[in-house]
Design an enzyme around this catalytic site. Structure first.
Site, PDB file in Angstrom:
ATOM      1  N   ASP A 121      28.731  49.684  24.981  1.00  0.00           N
ATOM      2  CA  ASP A 121      29.959  48.886  24.879  1.00  0.00           C
ATOM      3  C   ASP A 121      29.516  47.445  24.666  1.00  0.00           C
ATOM      4  OD1 ASP A 121      32.443  47.758  25.012  1.00  0.00           O
ATOM      5  OD2 ASP A 121      32.830  48.252  27.104  1.00  0.00           O
ATOM      6  N   CYS A 124      34.727  46.405  20.509  1.00  0.00           N
ATOM      7  CA  CYS A 124      35.842  45.458  20.477  1.00  0.00           C
ATOM      8  C   CYS A 124      35.906  44.734  19.140  1.00  0.00           C
ATOM      9  CB  CYS A 124      35.726  44.447  21.622  1.00  0.00           C
ATOM     10  SG  CYS A 124      34.213  43.467  21.587  1.00  0.00           S
ATOM     11  N   GLU A 153      40.398  47.721  19.658  1.00  0.00           N
ATOM     12  CA  GLU A 153      39.372  48.334  20.506  1.00  0.00           C
ATOM     13  C   GLU A 153      39.246  49.783  20.058  1.00  0.00           C
ATOM     14  OE1 GLU A 153      37.022  47.479  24.230  1.00  0.00           O
ATOM     15  OE2 GLU A 153      38.346  46.209  23.049  1.00  0.00           O
ATOM     16  N   GLU A 211      22.649  45.861  32.685  1.00  0.00           N
ATOM     17  CA  GLU A 211      23.565  44.724  32.517  1.00  0.00           C
ATOM     18  C   GLU A 211      22.783  43.456  32.826  1.00  0.00           C
ATOM     19  OE1 GLU A 211      26.199  41.987  31.885  1.00  0.00           O
ATOM     20  OE2 GLU A 211      26.686  44.072  31.414  1.00  0.00           O
ATOM     21  N   ASN A 262      32.342  49.692  35.018  1.00  0.00           N
ATOM     22  CA  ASN A 262      33.649  50.265  34.690  1.00  0.00           C
ATOM     23  C   ASN A 262      33.545  51.695  34.170  1.00  0.00           C
ATOM     24  OD1 ASN A 262      36.580  50.047  34.127  1.00  0.00           O
ATOM     25  ND2 ASN A 262      35.938  50.065  31.992  1.00  0.00           N
ATOM     26  N   GLN A 291      38.474  44.251  31.674  1.00  0.00           N
ATOM     27  CA  GLN A 291      39.387  44.754  30.654  1.00  0.00           C
ATOM     28  C   GLN A 291      40.764  44.131  30.884  1.00  0.00           C
ATOM     29  OE1 GLN A 291      38.603  46.549  28.101  1.00  0.00           O
ATOM     30  NE2 GLN A 291      36.650  47.502  28.599  1.00  0.00           N
ATOM     31  N   TYR A 329      24.888  47.555  28.477  1.00  0.00           N
ATOM     32  CA  TYR A 329      26.017  46.605  28.598  1.00  0.00           C
ATOM     33  C   TYR A 329      27.074  47.143  29.570  1.00  0.00           C
ATOM     34  CZ  TYR A 329      24.178  46.106  23.772  1.00  0.00           C
ATOM     35  OH  TYR A 329      23.385  46.029  22.649  1.00  0.00           O
TER      36      TYR A 329
END
Length: 365
Positions: free
Chosen positions: A298, A323, A357, A238, A222, A189, A217
């Protein structure tokens, strides 16, 4: 980049314009009022990339202004963290008189943290030799008197780490401190203070959750690391190997006991959940034992593919960080048939740009 738009005096007005634009674009979904999380108007970016211009004995950073259609010299850069700006000045002073370090140097990347670490990547149009390594080590030693710095050299099919190729960020989220390993040339980020607000928002809107959480994802973990406190167990996927390795490091560093990361794509995981295919990577993992009432996504800018979207739609609650409002809107066209939007947030990760975002919580009707 539009340098003319980077005016802290106009930041509030630009953010309000984004809010209005977002609410109008999503009005068809009967969303609640947008909760807006502002950025700092300056020094908010924790990473930055600059091209290098060689002009005789002079050497300087530059970026390309798409509005002016020309390169712009950047001795300092308003969006970049204070640490990056300090390093920009110190680094260029050392590079200019050093032929070995500046020869065919075409780009410099910076990755900084709120915790005070900074990683500098020097990119070259030539192969790096022992002389470069010796000079780079001397550069690191000199800069280390002022900075907690590591240096990486890159050329075609070549990468030299003088020490390590990552930084460890420390984020204060509500009353907890989370540590995150961030690897050079991997996604992180960019706006750390807004990233903290995103984590706090996600924790807040899921605090009364029941059962387990599935995250697709997950990157370096995070969100899943911060959200683990709200769920019995967390299962996260991931695909990128460096991100999975960073996530495993972060799980251990933060003492998270109820989170498991699987290295596979969201598309493959969708097939596994639908029992269309079996995967060796899932051996020993009983997917049926998870009681996931909530799914967190995400996705990349392209949004969620149709098969994964069908999987997502099967969950009671969907927490979606986006995003790209355009692909979020496309995905909501389908999700809105079965779910209603109960939370809607705008996180200004990218001031002075059109990028937005967003965060959406959907609950089954």
């Amino acid at each position: 980049m539009n340098l003319a738009a980077m005016d802290p005096q106009t930041y509030d007005a630009q953010l309000e314009h984004k809010r209005i634009k977002l609410e109008q674009a999503f009005a068809q979904f009967e969303t609640p009022s947008v909760e807006v999380f502002a950025s700092e108007p300056a020094n908010y970016r924790m990473r930055a990339e600059f091209r290098m211009w060689h002009d005789g004995d002079d050497l300087y950073y530059y970026m390309f202004d798409k509005v002016l259609n020309e390169k712009v010299r950047c001795d300092q850069y308003l969006p970049a963290s204070v640490l990056i700006n300090q390093m920009m000045s110190a680094l260029i002073a050392e590079l200019k008189p050093n032929p070995s370090l500046r020869h065919k140097l075409f780009q410099v990347d910076f990755l900084s943290t709120l915790s005070g670490e900074i990683l500098v990547s020097l990119l070259y149009h030539r192969q790096l030799d022992d002389q470069w390594r010796t000079n780079a080590a001397a550069l690191k030693a000199k800069l280390s008197s002022q900075f907690n710095v590591n240096i990486i050299g890159r050329a075609r099919k070549q990468k030299i780490d003088l020490d390590k190729d990552f930084v460890v960020e420390s984020l204060q989220v509500n009353d907890k401190t989370f540590l995150y390993k961030q690897i050079e040339n991997s996604f992180t980020q960019p706006n750390a203070k807004v990233a903290v607000k995103m984590l706090e928002w996600a924790i807040d809107v899921t605090q009364d959750s029941q059962g387990d959480l599935l995250e697709l994802y997950c990157g370096n973990g995070n969100f899943s690391i911060a959200l683990a406190q709200n769920f019995n167990r967390v299962l996260a996927t991931e695909l990128a190997k460096p991100s999975v390795e960073a996530a495993q490091y972060n799980i251990e560093a933060n003492g998270i006991k109820n989170l498991q990361i699987i290295r596979m794509s969201a598309e493959d995981f969708s097939d596994a959940m639908a029992k269309k295919r079996s995967f060796r990577r899932l051996e020993g993992i009983d997917l049926d034992s998870y009681v996931c009432n909530t799914i967190f996504v995400d996705p990349p800018r392209a949004g969620i593919d149709p098969d994964t979207l069908a999987l997502v739609q099967g969950y009671e609650r969907i927490l979606y960080i986006s995003c790209n409002p355009d692909t979020l809107k496309d995905n909501l066209e389908q999700l809105y048939k079965t779910h209603r939007v109960t939370q809607f947030a705008l996180f200004d990760q990218f001031p002075y740009t059109d990028h937005m975002e967003t965060g959406v919580l959907l609950e089954r009707r």
